[in-house]
Enzyme design. Structure first.
Site, PDB file in Angstrom:
ATOM      1  N   TYR A 143       0.849  -1.192   0.000  1.00  0.00           N
ATOM      2  CA  TYR A 143       0.000   0.000   0.000  1.00  0.00           C
ATOM      3  C   TYR A 143       0.885   1.242   0.000  1.00  0.00           C
ATOM      4  CZ  TYR A 143       1.002   0.087   5.055  1.00  0.00           C
ATOM      5  OH  TYR A 143       1.628   0.111   6.278  1.00  0.00           O
ATOM      6  N   LYS A 193       2.256  11.470   4.535  1.00  0.00           N
ATOM      7  CA  LYS A 193       2.002  12.214   5.759  1.00  0.00           C
ATOM      8  C   LYS A 193       0.990  13.321   5.466  1.00  0.00           C
ATOM      9  CE  LYS A 193       4.644  10.060   8.675  1.00  0.00           C
ATOM     10  NZ  LYS A 193       4.013   9.191   9.698  1.00  0.00           N
TER      11      LYS A 193
END
Length: 233
Positions: free
Chosen positions: A128, A132
């Site tokens: 995956y 951030k």
């Protein structure tokens, strides 16, 4: 005038390796021998190619390829498409040493820049992408470095509790794909994948500051095992 194919100058990272995740759907034209030839050719050039039998509707078969030159990875992609596979998803990244891990021993740095894959005894696979977060409520990039370092140390401590059960390969993709990192997990059992992601999501670095992309899950094996599992014999 020479008929020899042009050889481009290498497109290689200054440190570490180029990484390419490719996910394909089978087509009626898929040729197992041509797929095998593409993979073994890349391996003979010194590249690691991890085949994955993908679970669910997102793809049928996947490959994680690592090596020095992006041109060679592109050639692998071209040859797999020419073998009758339909490319349905991909991810481009580079191995790296995180800015929060500059002080780790050289042996650990080398393992991150040049991982040896797939790890033995860990057939459960998950990939995956993540980034951030940059929101008013939680912007990772406005935090002081010291606070970010503390949060990442907490996050890393959670991950280390799965040592021996899960290998995490985190590769950087800022500026080269849609997210900032690609995360590839290899685990002993599929519930190890679920547990490590669930556990680490409670860390503040993840719970407040992380956004995740699509998860692709499957099993790694030998190329013959994976081709057989997806119906290519």
């Amino acid at each position: 005038m020479s008929d020899a194919p042009a050889t481009p100058a290498p497109s290689s990272p200054a440190d570490g390796q180029a990484v390419l995740h490719l996910f394909f759907a089978l087509t009626p034209l898929a040729d197992a021998d041509a797929v095998s030839e593409a993979v073994t050719s890349a391996e003979s050039d010194g590249y690691q190619v991890v085949p994955v039998a993908v679970l669910g509707h997102k793809a049928d078969i996947g490959f994680m390829a690592l090596g020095a030159d992006q041109w060679r990875l592109r050639r692998l992609q071209t040859e797999l498409v020419s073998a009758g596979l339909e490319l349905v998803d991909s991810y481009v990244s580079l191995t790296e040493i995180s800015e929060y891990a500059q002080g780790v021993p050289d042996q650990m740095k080398q393992a991150r820049l040049f991982p040896q894959l797939p790890p033995e005894g860990k057939p459960a696979f998950c990939f995956y992408p993540m980034s951030k977060r940059r929101t008013v409520e939680g912007n990772w990039y406005t935090l002081p470095y010291e606070e970010r370092m503390e949060l990442m140390m907490e996050h890393g401590k959670s991950g280390r509790t799965f040592a021996g059960r899960v290998l995490q390969v985190v590769t950087g993709s800022t500026g080269v794909d849609d997210f900032e990192w690609g995360v590839t997990l290899f685990a002993q059992k599929p519930d190890d994948l679920k547990e490590v992601v669930y556990t680490m999501r409670y860390d503040k670095a993840s719970a407040v500051y992380a956004d995740f992309g699509t998860f692709i899950t499957g099993m790694t094996g030998t190329l013959a095992e994976v081709l057989d599992a997806v119906g290519l014999r």
